[in-house]
Each structure stands twice: as C-alpha cells, then as structure tokens.
Motif scaffolding. Structure first.
Motif, PDB file in Angstrom:
ATOM      1  N   ILE A  86       6.154   0.706 -15.752  1.00  0.00           N
ATOM      2  CA  ILE A  86       7.027   1.031 -14.478  1.00  0.00           C
ATOM      3  C   ILE A  86       6.287   0.522 -13.040  1.00  0.00           C
ATOM      4  CG2 ILE A  86       8.705   2.347 -12.914  1.00  0.00           C
ATOM      5  CD1 ILE A  86       9.323   4.035 -15.185  1.00  0.00           C
ATOM      6  N   LEU A  87       7.181  -0.797 -12.842  1.00  0.00           N
ATOM      7  CA  LEU A  87       6.387  -0.836 -11.109  1.00  0.00           C
ATOM      8  C   LEU A  87       6.419  -0.008  -9.920  1.00  0.00           C
ATOM      9  CD1 LEU A  87       7.585  -4.551 -11.170  1.00  0.00           C
ATOM     10  CD2 LEU A  87       5.240  -3.774 -11.444  1.00  0.00           C
ATOM     11  N   THR A  88       5.749   0.666  -9.706  1.00  0.00           N
ATOM     12  CA  THR A  88       6.091   2.224  -8.948  1.00  0.00           C
ATOM     13  C   THR A  88       5.144   2.393  -7.438  1.00  0.00           C
ATOM     14  OG1 THR A  88       6.928   4.498  -8.296  1.00  0.00           O
ATOM     15  CG2 THR A  88       5.423   3.913 -10.360  1.00  0.00           C
ATOM     16  N   TYR A  89       4.720   2.427  -7.071  1.00  0.00           N
ATOM     17  CA  TYR A  89       3.976   3.344  -5.893  1.00  0.00           C
ATOM     18  C   TYR A  89       3.398   4.784  -5.755  1.00  0.00           C
ATOM     19  CZ  TYR A  89       3.110  -1.427  -3.313  1.00  0.00           C
ATOM     20  OH  TYR A  89       3.129  -2.240  -3.306  1.00  0.00           O
ATOM     21  N   LYS A  90       4.471   4.946  -6.469  1.00  0.00           N
ATOM     22  CA  LYS A  90       4.491   6.658  -6.928  1.00  0.00           C
ATOM     23  C   LYS A  90       3.155   6.808  -6.963  1.00  0.00           C
ATOM     24  CE  LYS A  90       7.110  10.879  -7.660  1.00  0.00           C
ATOM     25  NZ  LYS A  90       8.564  11.350  -8.583  1.00  0.00           N
ATOM     26  N   LYS A  91       2.214   7.837  -7.515  1.00  0.00           N
ATOM     27  CA  LYS A  91       1.177   8.718  -7.972  1.00  0.00           C
ATOM     28  C   LYS A  91       0.191   7.107  -7.941  1.00  0.00           C
ATOM     29  CE  LYS A  91       3.273  12.304  -8.550  1.00  0.00           C
ATOM     30  NZ  LYS A  91       3.007  13.945  -7.979  1.00  0.00           N
ATOM     31  N   SER A  92       0.447   6.577  -7.107  1.00  0.00           N
ATOM     32  CA  SER A  92      -0.806   5.792  -6.773  1.00  0.00           C
ATOM     33  C   SER A  92      -1.540   5.905  -6.225  1.00  0.00           C
ATOM     34  CB  SER A  92      -0.364   4.504  -6.986  1.00  0.00           C
ATOM     35  OG  SER A  92       0.442   3.895  -5.446  1.00  0.00           O
ATOM     36  N   ILE A  93      -2.354   5.696  -5.826  1.00  0.00           N
ATOM     37  CA  ILE A  93      -3.598   5.656  -4.505  1.00  0.00           C
ATOM     38  C   ILE A  93      -4.147   4.803  -3.909  1.00  0.00           C
ATOM     39  CG2 ILE A  93      -4.629   7.793  -5.994  1.00  0.00           C
ATOM     40  CD1 ILE A  93      -7.101   5.908  -6.759  1.00  0.00           C
ATOM     41  N   PHE A  94      -4.778   5.461  -2.513  1.00  0.00           N
ATOM     42  CA  PHE A  94      -5.486   4.796  -1.666  1.00  0.00           C
ATOM     43  C   PHE A  94      -6.973   4.960  -2.266  1.00  0.00           C
ATOM     44  CE2 PHE A  94      -1.626   5.343   0.454  1.00  0.00           C
ATOM     45  CZ  PHE A  94      -0.880   3.724   2.277  1.00  0.00           C
ATOM     46  N   HIS A  95      -7.386   3.860  -2.598  1.00  0.00           N
ATOM     47  CA  HIS A  95      -8.648   3.503  -3.200  1.00  0.00           C
ATOM     48  C   HIS A  95      -9.732   2.954  -2.290  1.00  0.00           C
ATOM     49  CE1 HIS A  95      -6.550  -0.686  -3.340  1.00  0.00           C
ATOM     50  NE2 HIS A  95      -8.431  -0.708  -3.526  1.00  0.00           N
ATOM     51  N   ARG A  96      -9.699   3.066  -1.566  1.00  0.00           N
ATOM     52  CA  ARG A  96     -10.523   2.330  -0.703  1.00  0.00           C
ATOM     53  C   ARG A  96      -9.936   2.568   0.742  1.00  0.00           C
ATOM     54  NH1 ARG A  96     -12.154  -3.737   0.711  1.00  0.00           N
ATOM     55  NH2 ARG A  96     -14.021  -3.446   1.869  1.00  0.00           N
ATOM     56  N   THR A  97     -11.180   3.008   1.959  1.00  0.00           N
ATOM     57  CA  THR A  97     -10.584   3.089   3.052  1.00  0.00           C
ATOM     58  C   THR A  97     -12.780   3.100   3.709  1.00  0.00           C
ATOM     59  OG1 THR A  97     -11.559   5.885   3.313  1.00  0.00           O
ATOM     60  CG2 THR A  97      -9.658   5.242   2.436  1.00  0.00           C
ATOM     61  N   ILE A  98     -12.008   2.557   5.263  1.00  0.00           N
ATOM     62  CA  ILE A  98     -13.098   2.058   6.074  1.00  0.00           C
ATOM     63  C   ILE A  98     -12.480   2.132   7.656  1.00  0.00           C
ATOM     64  CG2 ILE A  98     -15.066   0.199   6.368  1.00  0.00           C
ATOM     65  CD1 ILE A  98     -13.904  -0.937   3.776  1.00  0.00           C
ATOM     66  N   ARG A  99     -13.621   3.415   7.984  1.00  0.00           N
ATOM     67  CA  ARG A  99     -12.938   3.508   8.782  1.00  0.00           C
ATOM     68  C   ARG A  99     -13.036   2.879   9.753  1.00  0.00           C
ATOM     69  NH1 ARG A  99     -16.103   9.035  10.789  1.00  0.00           N
ATOM     70  NH2 ARG A  99     -14.862   9.714   8.756  1.00  0.00           N
ATOM     71  N   ASN A 100     -11.972   2.834  11.244  1.00  0.00           N
ATOM     72  CA  ASN A 100     -12.297   1.781  12.463  1.00  0.00           C
ATOM     73  C   ASN A 100     -11.868   0.591  11.909  1.00  0.00           C
ATOM     74  OD1 ASN A 100     -13.002   3.230  14.257  1.00  0.00           O
ATOM     75  ND2 ASN A 100     -14.854   3.466  14.069  1.00  0.00           N
ATOM     76  N   PHE A 101     -11.271   0.350  10.749  1.00  0.00           N
ATOM     77  CA  PHE A 101     -11.197  -1.114   9.736  1.00  0.00           C
ATOM     78  C   PHE A 101      -9.951  -0.952   9.475  1.00  0.00           C
ATOM     79  CE2 PHE A 101     -12.425  -4.141   6.291  1.00  0.00           C
ATOM     80  CZ  PHE A 101     -11.170  -5.536   6.988  1.00  0.00           C
ATOM     81  N   MET A 102      -9.489  -0.243   7.937  1.00  0.00           N
ATOM     82  CA  MET A 102      -8.093  -0.480   7.199  1.00  0.00           C
ATOM     83  C   MET A 102      -8.010   0.424   6.399  1.00  0.00           C
ATOM     84  SD  MET A 102      -8.341  -2.396   4.361  1.00  0.00           S
ATOM     85  CE  MET A 102      -9.894  -1.625   3.806  1.00  0.00           C
ATOM     86  N   ILE A 103      -7.092   0.616   5.463  1.00  0.00           N
ATOM     87  CA  ILE A 103      -6.877   1.618   4.208  1.00  0.00           C
ATOM     88  C   ILE A 103      -6.522   0.756   3.534  1.00  0.00           C
ATOM     89  CG2 ILE A 103      -7.310   3.776   5.332  1.00  0.00           C
ATOM     90  CD1 ILE A 103      -3.847   4.196   5.512  1.00  0.00           C
ATOM     91  N   GLN A 104      -7.011   1.218   2.233  1.00  0.00           N
ATOM     92  CA  GLN A 104      -6.293   0.389   1.087  1.00  0.00           C
ATOM     93  C   GLN A 104      -6.017   0.995   0.093  1.00  0.00           C
ATOM     94  OE1 GLN A 104      -8.590  -3.477   0.058  1.00  0.00           O
ATOM     95  NE2 GLN A 104      -7.599  -3.766  -2.002  1.00  0.00           N
ATOM     96  N   GLY A 105      -4.924   0.578  -0.464  1.00  0.00           N
ATOM     97  CA  GLY A 105      -3.927   0.810  -1.761  1.00  0.00           C
ATOM     98  C   GLY A 105      -2.638   0.031  -2.437  1.00  0.00           C
ATOM     99  N   GLY A 106      -1.776   1.118  -3.422  1.00  0.00           N
ATOM    100  CA  GLY A 106      -1.089  -0.012  -4.430  1.00  0.00           C
ATOM    101  C   GLY A 106      -1.764  -0.681  -5.211  1.00  0.00           C
ATOM    102  N   ASP A 107      -2.851  -0.269  -5.913  1.00  0.00           N
ATOM    103  CA  ASP A 107      -3.017  -0.517  -6.994  1.00  0.00           C
ATOM    104  C   ASP A 107      -2.865   0.164  -8.346  1.00  0.00           C
ATOM    105  OD1 ASP A 107      -4.534  -1.532  -9.487  1.00  0.00           O
ATOM    106  OD2 ASP A 107      -6.379  -1.399  -9.024  1.00  0.00           O
ATOM    107  N   ILE A 108      -1.629   0.016  -8.485  1.00  0.00           N
ATOM    108  CA  ILE A 108      -1.096   0.411  -9.515  1.00  0.00           C
ATOM    109  C   ILE A 108      -1.047   0.007 -10.789  1.00  0.00           C
ATOM    110  CG2 ILE A 108       1.138   0.505  -7.790  1.00  0.00           C
ATOM    111  CD1 ILE A 108       2.848  -1.067  -9.639  1.00  0.00           C
ATOM    112  N   THR A 109      -1.879  -0.790 -11.574  1.00  0.00           N
ATOM    113  CA  THR A 109      -2.412  -0.663 -12.337  1.00  0.00           C
ATOM    114  C   THR A 109      -3.657  -0.710 -13.165  1.00  0.00           C
ATOM    115  OG1 THR A 109      -3.265  -3.202 -12.417  1.00  0.00           O
ATOM    116  CG2 THR A 109      -1.070  -3.478 -12.953  1.00  0.00           C
ATOM    117  N   ARG A 110      -4.473  -0.590 -11.990  1.00  0.00           N
ATOM    118  CA  ARG A 110      -6.674  -0.061 -12.426  1.00  0.00           C
ATOM    119  C   ARG A 110      -6.235   1.373 -11.260  1.00  0.00           C
ATOM    120  NH1 ARG A 110      -9.338  -3.873 -15.507  1.00  0.00           N
ATOM    121  NH2 ARG A 110     -11.014  -2.754 -15.076  1.00  0.00           N
TER     122      ARG A 110
END
Length: 220
Positions: A86-110
């Motif tokens: 199922i294509l869903t962001y539910k229960k996925s994570i923010f896997h990468r965060t960098i202070r004073n830059f950005m937060i990255q998420g949405g990798d729903i497969t790995r």
C-alpha cells in the motif's frame, strides 16, 4: 540514495539569505498568487511520544503531477502498481534531519533514503522548478538527481536557495511549524538519522476552499 545537499558555507549562505530576503518582497507583488487547494496533516510522534501535527498546504495548481502523487500516498488508499504494498505515509519515518537545513522523510519502502515508489510506478520526471525555496517551511520532492522523484520529500528549515532549479516545491507548512522545529532539533546519529524515531503516526487529506499563501518563510 535520495539526498539533499548543503554546498554553501555558513557565512556565504547567511549573507546571500539576507540579500535574497531583502529584495524578494518587491518582486513578490509581481508574481502570481500561490493557491492552497488541499491540506495534508501529519500526526507526529518523537520517541513514541505525541509531538503534534504538521499541516501542509498543497499547491496543486502549481505542480499538479507532483501534488497528485503526494496526496495519493497521504490518503493511503492505493496500492503500488505491482500490487505488492500500500502506498501510504502512515507509520513511515523522518529518516534524516539536519539542523539549520531540512528534515527528510517519506521513504515508505526502505525507511533509509534508498526507497523508491510513486503512483506512477517508480521514479517520475521533475515537473517544474517554478517555486523557489523562500525559506523555512516549504515542502519539496527529494531526489537522487534529475528526474528521480518518488515518494520522498523534505521540509526546509531555513532559506535553501541553492536547491532552486533542482527540486520541485509543491506546498508549504500552514500550521505546525513548531513541530517541524522539534524534529529539526532532535539529536541525530553521525549518519543524520534521528536518535529518537520520528514517526508519521497518521495522515489525512482535506480538500479546502482554495486560499492564497505568501512567498515567505514560515514563522516559528
């Protein structure tokens, strides 16, 4: 690996940010309005504890193909083209965060930045670069180079103008920038992965009466 790069020095980036912000106000009045057509809410937990909601205003008319992909995954009611998940962001994570830059998420497969999925099957092309990175609080497509968009996204924490013409912006935080800051300031391991898991516990989409948003950074 889907990566967003920092390639400005702190000093140069700060100076450029000052001048970009100083002169952007006059230019904004001559640009077309940006209209929010949908709101996507992410209910966030950090380390298993509720952290609040982030609400994104989605600019469907500015990047309809990109926005459709994000909205569909946020609704979570569609399977991948091969029917395996199922294509869903539910229960996925923010896997990468960098202070004073950005937060990255949405990798729903790995869940590690290497996953690829979309409503179009796999990677899909860059739609446009019409909206620059005006400051913190804008959401764009993470990629691994030209035309490699999938399910991953990032939210800016500061002005990141060096990402212009490389990533498609399709929305803006309209409520919950304080939650973005909580994620941003969560301590990380050396690989930029948060030490406390940042989970999208639930997500939903609401179609709204279109309303305009400014081309400014989000306060908070």
């Amino acid at each position: 690996m889907v990566m967003i790069f920092r390639d400005f020095s702190t000093v140069c980036g700060t100076l450029l940010a000052f001048f970009c912000q100083r002169f952007s106000f006059a230019a904004e009045s001559s640009l077309p309005l940006l209209w929010v057509t949908h709101e996507v809410t992410f209910a966030i937990s950090i380390g298993g504890n509720p952290a609040g909601n982030i609400v994104f205003g989605i600019l469907f008319n500015s990047a309809p193909r990109t926005a459709f992909n994000f909205l569909t995954i946020a609704r979570g009611n569609t399977t991948s083209l091969d029917g395996r998940f199922i294509l869903t962001y539910k229960k996925s994570i923010f896997h990468r965060t960098i202070r004073n830059f950005m937060i990255q998420g949405g990798d729903i497969t790995r869940a590690d930045g290497r996953g690829v999925a979309s409503v179009y099957g796999g990677n899909f092309p860059d739609e446009n670069f019409d909206i620059p990175h005006y400051g913190g609080g804008w959401i764009g497509m993470a990629n691994a180079g030209p035309n490699t968009n999938g399910c991953q996204f990032y939210v800016t924490c500061v002005l990141t103008q060096w990402l212009d013409n490389h990533h498609t912006i399709f929305g803006k935080v309209v409520r919950g920038m304080d939650v973005v800051r909580k994620i941003e300031n969560n301590p990380t391991h050396s690989n930029e992965r948060p030490k406390l898991d940042v989970v999208i516990e639930d997500c939903w989409v609401v179609e709204v009466q279109p309303y305009p948003v400014t081309r400014a950074a989000v306060e908070g």
